[in-house]
Enzyme design. Structure first.
Site, PDB file in Angstrom:
ATOM      1  N   HIS A 105      40.625  43.847  46.318  1.00 48.05           N
ATOM      2  CA  HIS A 105      40.971  43.238  45.020  1.00 48.05           C
ATOM      3  C   HIS A 105      41.888  42.022  45.181  1.00 48.05           C
ATOM      4  O   HIS A 105      41.906  41.139  44.310  1.00 48.05           O
ATOM      5  CB  HIS A 105      41.713  44.245  44.134  1.00 48.05           C
ATOM      6  CG  HIS A 105      40.848  45.247  43.449  1.00 48.05           C
ATOM      7  ND1 HIS A 105      40.245  46.288  44.121  1.00 48.05           N
ATOM      8  CD2 HIS A 105      40.485  45.384  42.142  1.00 48.05           C
ATOM      9  CE1 HIS A 105      39.558  47.024  43.247  1.00 48.05           C
ATOM     10  NE2 HIS A 105      39.685  46.491  42.046  1.00 48.05           N
ATOM     11  N   GLU A 118      41.814  45.104  37.287  1.00 49.97           N
ATOM     12  CA  GLU A 118      40.696  45.770  36.601  1.00 49.97           C
ATOM     13  C   GLU A 118      40.730  45.504  35.093  1.00 49.97           C
ATOM     14  O   GLU A 118      39.700  45.475  34.440  1.00 49.97           O
ATOM     15  CB  GLU A 118      40.738  47.285  36.863  1.00 49.97           C
ATOM     16  CG  GLU A 118      40.307  47.681  38.268  1.00 49.97           C
ATOM     17  CD  GLU A 118      38.829  47.453  38.521  1.00 49.97           C
ATOM     18  OE1 GLU A 118      38.016  47.662  37.614  1.00 49.97           O
ATOM     19  OE2 GLU A 118      38.489  47.024  39.650  1.00 49.97           O
ATOM     20  N   CYS A 148      35.789  48.364  50.299  1.00 47.61           N
ATOM     21  CA  CYS A 148      37.055  48.917  49.821  1.00 47.61           C
ATOM     22  C   CYS A 148      37.821  49.426  51.038  1.00 47.61           C
ATOM     23  O   CYS A 148      37.315  50.300  51.762  1.00 47.61           O
ATOM     24  CB  CYS A 148      36.726  50.063  48.864  1.00 47.61           C
ATOM     25  SG  CYS A 148      38.160  50.980  48.296  1.00 47.61           S
ATOM     26  N   CYS A 195      43.429  44.915  50.768  1.00 51.62           N
ATOM     27  CA  CYS A 195      42.725  45.519  49.628  1.00 51.62           C
ATOM     28  C   CYS A 195      41.769  44.451  49.101  1.00 51.62           C
ATOM     29  O   CYS A 195      42.167  43.290  48.931  1.00 51.62           O
ATOM     30  CB  CYS A 195      43.727  45.924  48.545  1.00 51.62           C
ATOM     31  SG  CYS A 195      42.963  46.410  46.986  1.00 51.62           S
ATOM     32  N   ASP A 237      32.708  49.569  45.665  1.00 44.94           N
ATOM     33  CA  ASP A 237      34.173  49.518  45.663  1.00 44.94           C
ATOM     34  C   ASP A 237      34.657  50.379  44.500  1.00 44.94           C
ATOM     35  O   ASP A 237      33.857  50.772  43.637  1.00 44.94           O
ATOM     36  CB  ASP A 237      34.648  48.055  45.488  1.00 44.94           C
ATOM     37  CG  ASP A 237      36.166  47.939  45.419  1.00 44.94           C
ATOM     38  OD1 ASP A 237      36.857  48.612  46.213  1.00 44.94           O
ATOM     39  OD2 ASP A 237      36.679  47.203  44.564  1.00 44.94           O
ATOM     40  N   SER A 238      35.952  50.604  44.467  1.00 40.26           N
ATOM     41  CA  SER A 238      36.530  51.347  43.339  1.00 40.26           C
ATOM     42  C   SER A 238      36.461  50.524  42.056  1.00 40.26           C
ATOM     43  O   SER A 238      36.800  51.031  40.988  1.00 40.26           O
ATOM     44  CB  SER A 238      37.996  51.663  43.637  1.00 40.26           C
ATOM     45  OG  SER A 238      38.727  50.460  43.768  1.00 40.26           O
TER      46      SER A 238
END
Ligand code: DGL
Length: 264
Positions: free
Chosen positions: A187, A153, A75, A185, A12-13
């Site tokens: 996240h 993040e 992602c 998403c 994932d990012s």
């Protein structure tokens, strides 16, 4: 030739894909995993399609070097922009994640659903095609979650900034009488308690983590790659940024896990 005792690779990012990693580890308790958090390059959501492809290629190469038998692109932004390229160029099965419009469109009673996702996902061809196919005649309220990923993040999951942004993004959806909210998403599942505070109990949340884990299992089963050994599996998590947030996200999920900072 892949072997069943090779690990599952996931990228994932950043830390978002750990919401999917948790589902995979829970559903497939014999599997070793390698997780890659490209946090230094997060967010992907506002990058160009070519940039997202380039980063996805870099992540794929890293995971293949670790000897993985399958790659989960955990992602939505990378899946909707890069998975076709990856599938055309690498000889390993890829599992992707994209916003779960279909179940929301099938179940809505108010004929209105909300999608919270990144700009990269909402502007992708794959998302448009899925939306056109499954949500015909339904009001789809699309909202970019700008700013949420950087806060997550940075470990600010329980911050006032997150609450303020969620209210700003979700209130207009409530005004349009949505009864399903799709988290587009990986996240965002970490924000479910805060999201619930805004949307209340009349709106159901749909995220795709569990179905991605089921799809991973189905593909491994079909390809004869399910690991049937019973030794304690190992989970190696790599990040190219400060690992504090990553450690925070997994702290209540007690597995045989190694977390490493790596400059990649
Ligand atoms: N977790 C990601 C997703 O599912 C990407 C977020 C980002 O880097 O912008 O879309």
């Amino acid at each position: 030739m892949m072997k069943s005792n090779q690990p599952i690779g996931i990228f994932d990012s950043g830390v978002g894909g750990l919401s999917i990693w948790k589902e995979i580890v829970t559903l497939l308790p014999n599997e070793d995993t390698i997780y890659l958090a490209d946090s230094r390059n997060a967010p992907y959501g506002q990058k160009s399609k070519q940039e997202i492809i380039d980063l996805s290629v870099k992540n794929t190469e890293f995971i293949l070097e670790k000897g993985c038998k399958i790659i989960v692109v955990a992602c939505n932004t990378a899946t909707t922009n890069a998975i076709d390229y990856l599938r055309e160029n690498y000889d390993v099965p890829f599992i992707g994640i994209e916003p779960a419009i279909k179940p929301a469109a099938l179940q809505t009673k108010t004929n209105a659903i909300g999608i919270l996702a990144t700009q990269g996902t909402l502007t992708s061809e794959l998302f448009h095609n899925t939306s056109a196919k499954f949500a015909e005649g339904i009001t789809v309220v699309e909202q970019e979650g700008e700013g949420l990923v950087p806060l997550i993040e940075n470990g600010k999951i329980n911050s006032q900034e997150i609450e303020t942004l969620l209210y700003k993004y979700l209130k207009p959806m409530l005004d349009k009488r949505i009864d399903y909210l799709v988290l587009g998403c990986s996240h965002y599942p970490f924000l479910i308690p805060q999201i619930k505070k805004v949307i209340g109990s009349n709106v159901s949340i749909i995220d795709s983590g569990e179905s991605v884990a089921k799809q991973t299992k189905a593909v491994l089963t079909k390809d004869g790659l399910l690991n049937s050994k019973t030794k304690t599996p190992s989970h190696q998590l790599y990040s190219n940024a400060d690992v504090t947030t990553l450690l925070g996200v997994i702290k209540d999920f007690d597995r045989n896990t190694t977390v490493k900072y790596l400059d990649f």
